[in-house]
Design a protein around this motif. Structure first.
Motif: not given
Length: 125
Positions: A96-102
């Motif tokens: 989810r952290d990665l998805r917030r960035a991308n």
């Protein structure tokens, strides 16, 4: 437990980003990576090269090497992270952290079962 977070995206879209757009996204992803390194939960992570430069080995015996991969999906596997978390919920939180960035990427989270001499497989489901 180790988990692979596989990052999928439409390769043509990623390749259309300007150098500045790509650098900005990578800076955000590297911040997350740096945090995970400090938490001692990040293993190998990589951005994969373009699929047009990939080859596929398949078939019987020594196999045949062909250009590829050739898939019937819009998204291609463009990178991965290996993380260590007590449960899949921790890996999902990282994704989810990665998805917030991308936010236009798709992330698949999968347990990694180690097949090494002497390694114990803690989860065979």
């Amino acid at each position: 437990m180790f988990y692979a977070i596989l990052a999928y995206h439409e390769e043509e879209i990623v390749e259309s980003w300007s150098k500045e757009e790509d650098a900005s996204l990578m800076a955000e992803l590297l911040e997350i990576g740096d945090r995970l390194i400090k938490e001692k939960s990040l293993g190998p992570a990589a951005r994969l090269g373009p699929t047009r430069r990939a080859v596929t080995l398949r078939g019987k015996g020594a196999g045949i090497v062909t250009d590829g991969p050739f898939t019937e999906t819009k998204e291609q596997l463009l990178g991965f992270y290996v993380v260590e978390c007590p449960a899949i919920e921790g890996a999902i939180a990282i994704a989810r952290d990665l998805r917030r960035a991308n936010p236009t990427a798709v992330y698949e989270i999968r347990p990694v079962l180690l097949y090494q001499s002497g390694a114990t497989l803690s989860d065979r489901d």
